[in-house]
Design an enzyme around this catalytic site. Structure first.
Site, PDB file in Angstrom:
ATOM      1  N   SER A 137     -14.213  40.735  21.136  1.00 40.75           N
ATOM      2  CA  SER A 137     -14.171  41.504  19.745  1.00 40.75           C
ATOM      3  C   SER A 137     -14.620  43.061  20.163  1.00 40.75           C
ATOM      4  O   SER A 137     -15.774  43.162  20.624  1.00 40.75           O
ATOM      5  CB  SER A 137     -15.062  40.689  19.016  1.00 40.75           C
ATOM      6  N   LYS A 163      -9.662  41.221  20.017  1.00 43.35           N
ATOM      7  CA  LYS A 163      -9.728  41.474  18.902  1.00 43.35           C
ATOM      8  C   LYS A 163     -10.200  42.745  18.273  1.00 43.35           C
ATOM      9  O   LYS A 163     -11.310  43.117  19.106  1.00 43.35           O
ATOM     10  CB  LYS A 163     -10.586  40.431  18.067  1.00 43.35           C
ATOM     11  N   LYS A 165     -11.567  45.788  15.837  1.00 40.50           N
ATOM     12  CA  LYS A 165     -12.113  46.008  14.299  1.00 40.50           C
ATOM     13  C   LYS A 165     -11.347  47.152  13.870  1.00 40.50           C
ATOM     14  O   LYS A 165     -11.035  48.242  14.487  1.00 40.50           O
ATOM     15  CB  LYS A 165     -13.655  46.468  14.487  1.00 40.50           C
ATOM     16  N   ASP A 190      -9.576  42.891  12.972  1.00 38.46           N
ATOM     17  CA  ASP A 190     -10.516  42.261  11.814  1.00 38.46           C
ATOM     18  C   ASP A 190     -10.893  43.581  11.010  1.00 38.46           C
ATOM     19  O   ASP A 190     -11.572  44.451  11.421  1.00 38.46           O
ATOM     20  CB  ASP A 190     -11.725  41.651  12.724  1.00 38.46           C
ATOM     21  N   GLU A 215      -7.724  39.363  10.326  1.00 37.58           N
ATOM     22  CA  GLU A 215      -8.836  38.843   9.780  1.00 37.58           C
ATOM     23  C   GLU A 215      -9.477  39.557   8.795  1.00 37.58           C
ATOM     24  O   GLU A 215      -9.663  40.496   8.793  1.00 37.58           O
ATOM     25  CB  GLU A 215      -9.951  38.585  11.236  1.00 37.58           C
ATOM     26  N   ASP A 240     -12.547  34.653   7.135  1.00 38.18           N
ATOM     27  CA  ASP A 240     -13.793  34.812   7.956  1.00 38.18           C
ATOM     28  C   ASP A 240     -14.732  34.670   6.682  1.00 38.18           C
ATOM     29  O   ASP A 240     -15.221  33.591   6.357  1.00 38.18           O
ATOM     30  CB  ASP A 240     -13.971  35.755   8.890  1.00 38.18           C
ATOM     31  N   LYS A 264     -17.624  30.162  11.944  1.00 40.49           N
ATOM     32  CA  LYS A 264     -19.036  30.584  12.592  1.00 40.49           C
ATOM     33  C   LYS A 264     -20.020  29.523  11.988  1.00 40.49           C
ATOM     34  O   LYS A 264     -20.024  29.331  10.763  1.00 40.49           O
ATOM     35  CB  LYS A 264     -19.137  31.749  11.943  1.00 40.49           C
ATOM     36  N   GLY A 292     -17.955  35.123  16.287  1.00 41.79           N
ATOM     37  CA  GLY A 292     -19.277  35.449  17.013  1.00 41.79           C
ATOM     38  C   GLY A 292     -19.921  36.326  15.930  1.00 41.79           C
ATOM     39  O   GLY A 292     -19.624  36.949  15.069  1.00 41.79           O
TER      40      GLY A 292
HETATM   41  O1  OSB Z   1     -16.502  39.823  11.420  1.00 41.03           O
HETATM   42  O2  OSB Z   1     -16.165  38.857  13.143  1.00 41.03           O
HETATM   43  C1  OSB Z   1     -17.216  39.465  12.452  1.00 41.03           C
HETATM   44  C2  OSB Z   1     -20.016  40.507  14.586  1.00 41.03           C
HETATM   45  C3  OSB Z   1     -21.038  40.648  13.660  1.00 41.03           C
HETATM   46  C4  OSB Z   1     -20.472  40.323  12.281  1.00 41.03           C
HETATM   47  C5  OSB Z   1     -19.134  39.951  11.924  1.00 41.03           C
HETATM   48  C6  OSB Z   1     -18.303  39.952  12.905  1.00 41.03           C
HETATM   49  C7  OSB Z   1     -18.825  40.234  14.312  1.00 41.03           C
HETATM   50  C8  OSB Z   1     -17.955  40.295  15.488  1.00 41.03           C
HETATM   51  C9  OSB Z   1     -18.413  40.157  16.960  1.00 41.03           C
HETATM   52  O3  OSB Z   1     -16.654  40.376  15.448  1.00 41.03           O
HETATM   53  C10 OSB Z   1     -18.068  38.920  17.588  1.00 41.03           C
HETATM   54  C11 OSB Z   1     -18.642  38.678  18.889  1.00 41.03           C
HETATM   55  O4  OSB Z   1     -19.888  38.043  18.726  1.00 41.03           O
HETATM   56  O5  OSB Z   1     -18.525  39.198  19.916  1.00 41.03           O
HETATM   57 MG    MG Z   2     -14.890  38.761  11.268  1.00 44.25          MG
END
Ligand code: OSB
Ligand code: MG
Length: 372
Positions: A137, A163, A165, A190, A215, A240, A264, A292
């Protein structure tokens, strides 16, 4: 087995590099390490909510408070031989919400029970894989060149799915830059709830980029508008933030709000609920993957175990230790091999906490002992 001792440690660990989402930028992670002792065995869990309430309402401090004040005092000294004895305890079950707080304790009890039985956590959960597929991510970057350089580095390490953001103003052009450079790379985006249904034209334009999924594009508490959006775009929507338990998953699937679910463990209140969501999705032919929260090695070991269940058919956000931290809190550190992570076969989570390192990063510590 009697629960003789429960220990909480609030840790503060810098990330290798800061991470930007549509809601915040983080440069360190504060999670709570939960240790449960029974029958001379130690089980480990991790409260994986962030120190800030911008992803979900819980924070490290609220998890600490709820565990201290409303949960642990009722669990200490209890005889627990199955996970349901914890989950059905009125003072555990009675706590509404606070899923990340509960999950940290629940994970530790799963680890303890698996070690007591001498089976791996994956086996205890019904896992069927001996390795899982791992993705990365990537936070919002300042420009496409920086982003492509970063992706190149991850692909060289063996990751096979990326992925990104996104947020308004940092979406289409970045995704297009990746797609142009890598015509067949599995890419997902995401949004962490940064968009509205009125942004539908942007999503229709992004449909052209052949992404694996979007996402959580819309509100963190929505399943209605997501269903309307999904009807008008071809790219699958993955939920999510909107999914907190198996009932939420059932309703979202029934409404057509998503075609994929990100599970999660913390967000859904623990491994048992994660398994239930997995099962509902499997029956409904909705693939799942493990999300994650920048977990330390303990939380990621739990993520690996749950990802070994059969319907985790898509690569997750569980990456190697060196993606996140200079030194992880577990031995051995979690390492990626050709885009995959090995599922441990040792009893329990299969990694050992490194107490020396944990001590260095601890900013608050609390112990509860059985006085009977
Ligand atoms: O939305 O998936 C998410 C990290 C913190 C809060 C929300 C998210 C995330 C990540 C990190 O996308 C994923 C990772 O742990 O590598
Ligand atoms: Mg997410």
């Amino acid at each position: 087995m009697r629960i003789d001792k429960i220990e909480l440690r609030h840790l503060y660990i810098p990330l290798i590099e800061s991470f930007q989402t549509s809601t915040e930028t983080k440069s360190h992670i504060e999670h709570i390490l939960v240790t449960v002792q029974g029958g001379g065995i130690l089980g480990f869990g991790e409260c994986t909510c962030n120190q800030t309430p911008y992803y979900i309402y819980e924070t490290t401090d609220t998890a600490w408070y709820i565990l201290n004040k409303f949960i642990i005092p009722h669990i200490i000294g209890l005889e627990i031989n199955t996970i349901d004895e914890l989950l059905n305890h009125p003072m555990y079950k009675g706590v509404r919400g606070h899923n990340f707080a509960k999950a940290g304790l629940e994970m530790a009890v799963w680890d303890l029970l698996a070690k007591h039985k001498g089976v791996s956590l994956s086996q205890a959960l019904g896992g069927t894989r001996n390795h899982i597929q791992s993705g990365v991510s990537i936070g919002i970057q300042k420009d496409s060149i920086t982003l492509l350089r970063k992706i190149d580095g991850f692909l060289k390490q063996g990751y096979k799915r990326v992925k990104l953001k996104i947020k308004p103003g940092a979406d289409y052009q970045f995704l297009k830059a990746i797609r142009d450079e890598y015509p067949s790379l599995p890419i997902m985006a995401d949004a962490n709830s940064a968009y509205k249904l009125s942004d539908i034209e942007l999503f229709q334009r992004m449909d052209e980029l052949n992404l694996m999924m979007f996402e959580q594009p819309l509100s963190n508490d929505d399943i209605i508008d997501h269903a309307l959006l999904q009807k008008q775009i071809t790219t699958p929507i993955c939920l999510d933030e909107s999914i907190h338990n198996a009932e939420d998953a059932r309703k979202a699937i029934q409404l057509g709000s998503c075609r994929v679910i990100n599970i999660k463990v913390g967000r859904v209140g623990g491994l048992q609920e994660a398994k239930k969501i997995h099962d509902i999705c499997q029956i409904s032919e909705i693939p799942v993957w493990c999300g994650g929260m920048h977990e330390y090695g303990i939380g990621r070991a739990h993520n690996i175990a749950i990802s070994s269940l059969p319907n985790f058919t898509l690569p997750g956000d569980v990456s190697g230790s060196n993606k996140y931290y200079k030194e992880d809190i577990v031995n051995p550190p979690i390492t990626i091999d050709d885009g995959r992570l090995l599922v441990p076969t040792k009893p329990g989570i299969g990694v050992e906490p490194n107490m020396e390192i944990i001590e260095q990063y601890t900013i608050n510590h609390m112990e509860f002992c059985n006085n009977l």
